[in-house]
Design an enzyme around this catalytic site. Structure first.
Site, PDB file in Angstrom:
ATOM      1  N   CYS A 102      42.788  -3.559  10.099  1.00 45.45           N
ATOM      2  CA  CYS A 102      41.964  -4.278   9.080  1.00 45.45           C
ATOM      3  C   CYS A 102      41.685  -3.360   7.949  1.00 45.45           C
ATOM      4  O   CYS A 102      41.039  -2.424   8.144  1.00 45.45           O
ATOM      5  CB  CYS A 102      40.507  -4.675   9.790  1.00 45.45           C
ATOM      6  SG  CYS A 102      39.469  -5.572   8.759  1.00 45.45           S
ATOM      7  N   HIS A 171      51.721  -4.432  11.131  1.00 43.70           N
ATOM      8  CA  HIS A 171      51.625  -5.001   9.955  1.00 43.70           C
ATOM      9  C   HIS A 171      52.516  -4.158   8.849  1.00 43.70           C
ATOM     10  O   HIS A 171      52.071  -2.919   8.710  1.00 43.70           O
ATOM     11  CB  HIS A 171      50.343  -5.369   9.438  1.00 43.70           C
ATOM     12  CG  HIS A 171      50.183  -6.079   8.098  1.00 43.70           C
ATOM     13  ND1 HIS A 171      50.106  -7.312   7.938  1.00 43.70           N
ATOM     14  CD2 HIS A 171      50.458  -5.549   6.776  1.00 43.70           C
ATOM     15  CE1 HIS A 171      50.112  -7.774   6.730  1.00 43.70           C
ATOM     16  NE2 HIS A 171      50.193  -6.775   5.996  1.00 43.70           N
ATOM     17  N   ASN A 204      54.626  -8.244  11.668  1.00 44.30           N
ATOM     18  CA  ASN A 204      53.360  -8.806  11.049  1.00 44.30           C
ATOM     19  C   ASN A 204      53.744  -8.658   9.702  1.00 44.30           C
ATOM     20  O   ASN A 204      53.815  -7.453   9.352  1.00 44.30           O
ATOM     21  CB  ASN A 204      52.216  -8.731  11.716  1.00 44.30           C
ATOM     22  CG  ASN A 204      51.193  -9.289  10.964  1.00 44.30           C
ATOM     23  OD1 ASN A 204      50.045  -8.817  10.844  1.00 44.30           O
ATOM     24  ND2 ASN A 204      51.314 -10.526  10.931  1.00 44.30           N
TER      25      ASN A 204
END
EC number: 1.3.1.-
Length: 329
Positions: A102, A171, A204
């Protein structure tokens, strides 16, 4: 099959990304119904869970039809994360996931999420504490690195596998990039093709069409893909990708009737889960996404985000279905 510990997933599984204020049980319900193979809760603050904060505790709500499902945790303290893993395990998910990806300021600046990419030894200790605290498979979601000069994900992948994680999702951006620019999957492919890596590797970032999912599957060899923003307002993307990967053919685009039906399912679950007042309020963020692209939709959206009764909201959805079915014939 793709195995995460004792969890069996189909070949090339599609994962729903954990998204704050999005991937709650009502949203997960419509994604599951439209092909998501593995889903995660919104990320849960370890500090909030330890304090028994109502918002954090409510995020532990999971339902049998959602399985397999993971609870995702984030935090900055090693011991607290271990204790949080024990608490989360009692909610009986299928796995525990750790958020090291995050990028938002109020998470990373508190030393959690992507901030751990600046302290790999601490990330390893934290992961080990979580692995030891639960009997469930532990997985990790992270990014390429903190910035372009510290793309350390290849080393991170080996070290986290060595201490017992059962899958890794990467990611394809750094923390500094946030969600800007194009995701770079090159390092994700290198991790997957590293002979030392035996756990599933999921990619991702920017998967927003069946064509791209198949292209990245073939180019980078990942075991599956995780989809986030592209599923908001369009949960059909999971089944669309599955059909395209399987047959090379596209599913018909969802009709306005399909959009209304799934939006109503989402709304119904939201109300069952949180009651009419809160359920209606929290649905307001989704209407524009479900009906994106419809001409002259703004007046309907303005009504939907101001109504405070289910009956009135349902009537507007009926009106949308009727009007646009006629217009688009």
């Amino acid at each position: 099959m793709v195995n995460i510990g004792n969890i069996q997933l189909p070949d090339f599984p599609l994962l729903l990304a954990p998204m704050e204020d999005v991937s709650d049980p009502p949203f997960r319900a419509v994604c599951k119904a439209n092909g998501a193979d593995l889903m995660y809760t919104e990320f849960i603050s370890s500090e909030g869970l330890i304090r028994d904060a109502a918002k954090s505790v409510q995020k532990l709500d999971i339902f049998e039809y959602e399985r397999p499902i993971g609870i995702q945790l984030f935090g900055s303290d090693v011991e607290t994360m271990g204790e949080c893993a024990r608490i989360a395990s009692r909610a009986n998910p299928d796995l525990i996931d750790i958020n090291y990806g995050c990028p938002v300021k109020n998470v990373a600046c508190r030393g959690a999420g992507a901030a751990l990419l600046q302290d790999i030894p601490k990330m390893v200790r934290m992961t080990e504490a979580v692995v030891k605290a639960t009997h469930l498979p532990v997985t990790v979601k992270t990014r390429l690195g903190w910035d372009d000069s510290t793309k350390n994900i290849e080393d991170v992948a080996e070290r986290l596998q060595d201490i017992g994680i059962k899958a890794l999702t990467v990611h394809g951006r750094t923390r500094v990039q946030m969600y800007k620019g194009e995701a770079d999957w090159t390092l994700i492919g290198r991790i997957k093709n590293n002979p030392r890596i035996q756990i599933p590797i999921f990619g991702n970032g920017d998967i927003d069409s069946p064509e791209k999912a198949l292209e990245y599957k073939n180019r980078y060899g990942v075991d599956g893909v995780m989809i986030g923003r592209a599923s908001i307002g369009h949960p059909w993307i999971f089944d669309e990708i599955k059909q395209f990967v399987r047959t090379g053919e596209h599913r018909p685009a969802p009709t306005v009737a399909d959009r209304v039906a799934v939006c109503r399912q989402h709304l119904d679950f939201s109300i069952r889960w949180k009651g009419e007042i809160v359920g209606l309020f929290e649905m307001r963020r989704h209407y524009a996404n479900y009906f994106r692209g419809l001409p002259d939709f703004k007046p309907y959206r303005m009504r939907l985000v101001t109504l405070d009764s289910y009956a009135e909201t349902s009537a507007v959805l009926d009106e949308i279905a009727e009007r646009y079915a006629e217009e688009l014939v």
